[in-house]
Design a protein around this motif. Structure first.
Motif, PDB file in Angstrom:
ATOM      1  N   LEU A  14      -1.626  16.910   5.527  1.00 38.84           N
ATOM      2  CA  LEU A  14      -2.565  16.357   6.508  1.00 38.84           C
ATOM      3  C   LEU A  14      -3.747  17.305   6.717  1.00 38.84           C
ATOM      4  O   LEU A  14      -4.911  16.882   6.680  1.00 38.84           O
ATOM      5  N   LEU A  15      -3.445  18.580   6.931  1.00 38.56           N
ATOM      6  CA  LEU A  15      -4.521  19.556   7.159  1.00 38.56           C
ATOM      7  C   LEU A  15      -5.418  19.692   5.930  1.00 38.56           C
ATOM      8  O   LEU A  15      -6.642  19.779   6.045  1.00 38.56           O
ATOM      9  N   SER A  16      -4.796  19.689   4.763  1.00 40.61           N
ATOM     10  CA  SER A  16      -5.564  19.873   3.531  1.00 40.61           C
ATOM     11  C   SER A  16      -6.467  18.677   3.231  1.00 40.61           C
ATOM     12  O   SER A  16      -7.663  18.835   2.951  1.00 40.61           O
ATOM     13  N   VAL A  17      -5.903  17.481   3.292  1.00 34.53           N
ATOM     14  CA  VAL A  17      -6.673  16.271   2.965  1.00 34.53           C
ATOM     15  C   VAL A  17      -7.815  16.066   3.954  1.00 34.53           C
ATOM     16  O   VAL A  17      -8.958  15.750   3.563  1.00 34.53           O
ATOM     17  N   ASN A  18      -7.542  16.242   5.226  1.00 34.62           N
ATOM     18  CA  ASN A  18      -8.594  16.051   6.236  1.00 34.62           C
ATOM     19  C   ASN A  18      -9.743  17.042   6.015  1.00 34.62           C
ATOM     20  O   ASN A  18     -10.922  16.689   6.172  1.00 34.62           O
ATOM     21  N   ARG A  19      -9.394  18.271   5.653  1.00 31.91           N
ATOM     22  CA  ARG A  19     -10.437  19.267   5.413  1.00 31.91           C
ATOM     23  C   ARG A  19     -11.311  18.872   4.228  1.00 31.91           C
ATOM     24  O   ARG A  19     -12.542  18.967   4.283  1.00 31.91           O
ATOM     25  N   HIS A  73       0.824  -1.202   0.000  1.00 31.23           N
ATOM     26  CA  HIS A  73       0.000   0.000   0.000  1.00 31.23           C
ATOM     27  C   HIS A  73       0.869   1.267   0.000  1.00 31.23           C
ATOM     28  O   HIS A  73       0.577   2.234  -0.721  1.00 31.23           O
ATOM     29  N   HIS A  74       1.934   1.257   0.791  1.00 40.65           N
ATOM     30  CA  HIS A  74       2.805   2.432   0.862  1.00 40.65           C
ATOM     31  C   HIS A  74       3.600   2.602  -0.425  1.00 40.65           C
ATOM     32  O   HIS A  74       3.793   3.742  -0.884  1.00 40.65           O
ATOM     33  N   VAL A  75       4.061   1.512  -1.006  1.00 43.66           N
ATOM     34  CA  VAL A  75       4.776   1.601  -2.284  1.00 43.66           C
ATOM     35  C   VAL A  75       3.855   2.148  -3.364  1.00 43.66           C
ATOM     36  O   VAL A  75       4.254   3.010  -4.175  1.00 43.66           O
ATOM     37  N   ALA A  76       2.618   1.660  -3.375  1.00 44.07           N
ATOM     38  CA  ALA A  76       1.644   2.149  -4.358  1.00 44.07           C
ATOM     39  C   ALA A  76       1.360   3.634  -4.163  1.00 44.07           C
ATOM     40  O   ALA A  76       1.237   4.395  -5.131  1.00 44.07           O
ATOM     41  N   ALA A  77       1.290   4.077  -2.889  1.00 42.96           N
ATOM     42  CA  ALA A  77       1.039   5.490  -2.603  1.00 42.96           C
ATOM     43  C   ALA A  77       2.214   6.351  -3.058  1.00 42.96           C
ATOM     44  O   ALA A  77       2.020   7.445  -3.607  1.00 42.96           O
ATOM     45  N   TYR A 100      -6.301   4.878   3.077  1.00 43.83           N
ATOM     46  CA  TYR A 100      -5.962   4.556   1.685  1.00 43.83           C
ATOM     47  C   TYR A 100      -6.054   5.804   0.804  1.00 43.83           C
ATOM     48  O   TYR A 100      -5.216   6.011  -0.079  1.00 43.83           O
ATOM     49  N   ILE A 101      -7.091   6.617   1.036  1.00 46.35           N
ATOM     50  CA  ILE A 101      -7.281   7.831   0.230  1.00 46.35           C
ATOM     51  C   ILE A 101      -6.236   8.894   0.593  1.00 46.35           C
ATOM     52  O   ILE A 101      -5.703   9.588  -0.278  1.00 46.35           O
ATOM     53  N   ARG A 102      -5.938   9.017   1.878  1.00 43.84           N
ATOM     54  CA  ARG A 102      -5.019  10.063   2.332  1.00 43.84           C
ATOM     55  C   ARG A 102      -3.570   9.799   1.944  1.00 43.84           C
ATOM     56  O   ARG A 102      -2.817  10.718   1.646  1.00 43.84           O
ATOM     57  N   ARG A 103      -3.177   8.518   1.958  1.00 42.18           N
ATOM     58  CA  ARG A 103      -1.762   8.149   1.867  1.00 42.18           C
ATOM     59  C   ARG A 103      -1.023   8.783   0.685  1.00 42.18           C
ATOM     60  O   ARG A 103       0.067   9.347   0.878  1.00 42.18           O
ATOM     61  N   PRO A 104      -1.548   8.727  -0.546  1.00 39.89           N
ATOM     62  CA  PRO A 104      -0.801   9.338  -1.665  1.00 39.89           C
ATOM     63  C   PRO A 104      -0.582  10.838  -1.493  1.00 39.89           C
ATOM     64  O   PRO A 104       0.481  11.362  -1.849  1.00 39.89           O
ATOM     65  N   PHE A 105      -1.567  11.525  -0.912  1.00 41.42           N
ATOM     66  CA  PHE A 105      -1.430  12.968  -0.718  1.00 41.42           C
ATOM     67  C   PHE A 105      -0.432  13.288   0.390  1.00 41.42           C
ATOM     68  O   PHE A 105       0.269  14.305   0.325  1.00 41.42           O
ATOM     69  N   TYR A 106      -0.382  12.417   1.413  1.00 41.28           N
ATOM     70  CA  TYR A 106       0.646  12.593   2.443  1.00 41.28           C
ATOM     71  C   TYR A 106       2.036  12.520   1.830  1.00 41.28           C
ATOM     72  O   TYR A 106       2.920  13.350   2.130  1.00 41.28           O
ATOM     73  N   TYR A 107       2.246  11.537   0.972  1.00 39.37           N
ATOM     74  CA  TYR A 107       3.563  11.396   0.344  1.00 39.37           C
ATOM     75  C   TYR A 107       3.847  12.562  -0.602  1.00 39.37           C
ATOM     76  O   TYR A 107       5.007  12.986  -0.743  1.00 39.37           O
ATOM     77  N   MET A 108       2.828  13.100  -1.237  1.00 41.29           N
ATOM     78  CA  MET A 108       3.038  14.276  -2.072  1.00 41.29           C
ATOM     79  C   MET A 108       3.537  15.441  -1.220  1.00 41.29           C
ATOM     80  O   MET A 108       4.466  16.180  -1.610  1.00 41.29           O
TER      81      MET A 108
END
Length: 310
Positions: free
Chosen positions: A299-304, A7-11, A227-235
């Motif tokens: 984190l702040l952006s995705v959660n919002r 999952h993390h590699v995919a993100a 799952y939804i947040r993870r790619p944006f966290y890595y961005m």
């Protein structure tokens, strides 16, 4: 464990794919962030270089006694008894160190690189001297300051004394100035960290809006929030990390012209002082802090945005 790793590699792959799809957009964001981070990084580089010099300076109370050039070596050595007598009168416990002018010249040549100073003047310009080192635990208090001033006043009356000075005062002022500069740099770093978070927040917000339909569909078919947040966290992490790397590169490159200018200046004083880049440990810490700021903005952006969907 394998599923978590996949999952993390995919993100990570998904985040890097977004960079490839919009290289210009992310490049300008990284450029803005790197310019922002370059200010505290540059300030830390300068303070680190100054700190390396000030660490070699003594901040414990010391009194330097410079003798007149015409005083013979025998009279100079005999003067130690008079100094001891004054210190005993004022109840000062101290270490008295005699520094011959030959030793002082050798030390000056090592520190400054002015090896030809004696040859150019035709003589050793430095006098014999004594250094009185007071205990560290006596370095504060108005009563002690008055005692030290009394000792200095009596020492100045001795025959053959050219100058008496308290060496610790200016180093303490320098240490206090550096402390103020550190506080200013900390305040600047906090303000610019907020800027980094805001820029990352807006960048990730735009990415979320661009993929809103995809996110909504994934949410309704049962995808987890993680799952939804993870790619944006890595961005966000990559934005902060790449910006930090670029900022460090800018600072290191800027040291080249600075050192060229410093070289011309220090050569006039027979020195070879040069600004050096931050050591690898501090650089890694700064990069980690940059990545953390990017992650926080994401984190702040995705959660919002996810709160709006749900």
């Amino acid at each position: 464990m394998k599923i978590w790793f996949r999952h993390h590699v995919a993100a990570i792959c998904h985040a890097l794919a977004q960079f490839r799809r919009s290289p210009g957009h992310f490049f300008f964001n990284i450029l803005v962030l790197s310019m922002t981070l370059a200010l505290p990084f540059g300030g830390m580089t300068i303070l680190d270089n100054i700190q390396s010099i000030t660490e070699q300076l003594s901040v414990s109370p010391e009194i330097s006694i410079f003798l007149k050039q015409e005083i013979s070596r025998d009279r100079t050595i005999a003067m130690e008894q008079s100094i001891h007598k004054i210190l005993r009168t004022d109840h000062q416990k101290a270490e008295i160190l005699f520094i011959p002018k030959e030793t002082a010249l050798e030390s000056l040549q090592k520190k400054t690189g002015m090896n030809d100073i004696a040859d150019s003047l035709g003589r050793n310009p430095l006098p014999d001297s004594y250094v009185i080192r007071l205990p560290d635990n006596m370095s504060s208090g108005t009563a002690l300051a008055a005692q030290i001033e009394s000792v200095v006043h009596q020492l100045q009356k001795l025959p053959g004394i050219d100058k008496v000075q308290i060496d610790s005062d200016w180093t303490k002022r320098l240490a206090a100035l550096l402390s103020v500069l550190r506080m200013g740099l900390l305040f600047l770093a906090i303000i610019l960290s907020i800027v980094v978070i805001v820029v990352t927040f807006n960048t990730i917000r735009l990415q979320v809006l661009m993929h809103l339909d995809e996110i909504t569909l994934s949410w309704h078919v049962g995808a987890s929030r993680a799952y939804i947040r993870r790619p944006f966290y890595y961005m966000g992490i990559f934005l902060g990390l790449f910006s930090g790397c670029f900022a460090l590169l800018l600072i290191d490159l800027s040291l080249i012209p600075f050192n060229s200018a410093l070289y011309e200046l220090t050569q006039l004083y027979g020195s070879s002082f040069q600004l050096t880049p931050l050591n690898p440990v501090i650089s890694v810490i700064l990069l980690g802090a940059s990545a953390a700021l990017g992650w926080l903005g994401a984190l702040l952006s995705v959660n919002r945005q996810l709160r709006r969907i749900s």
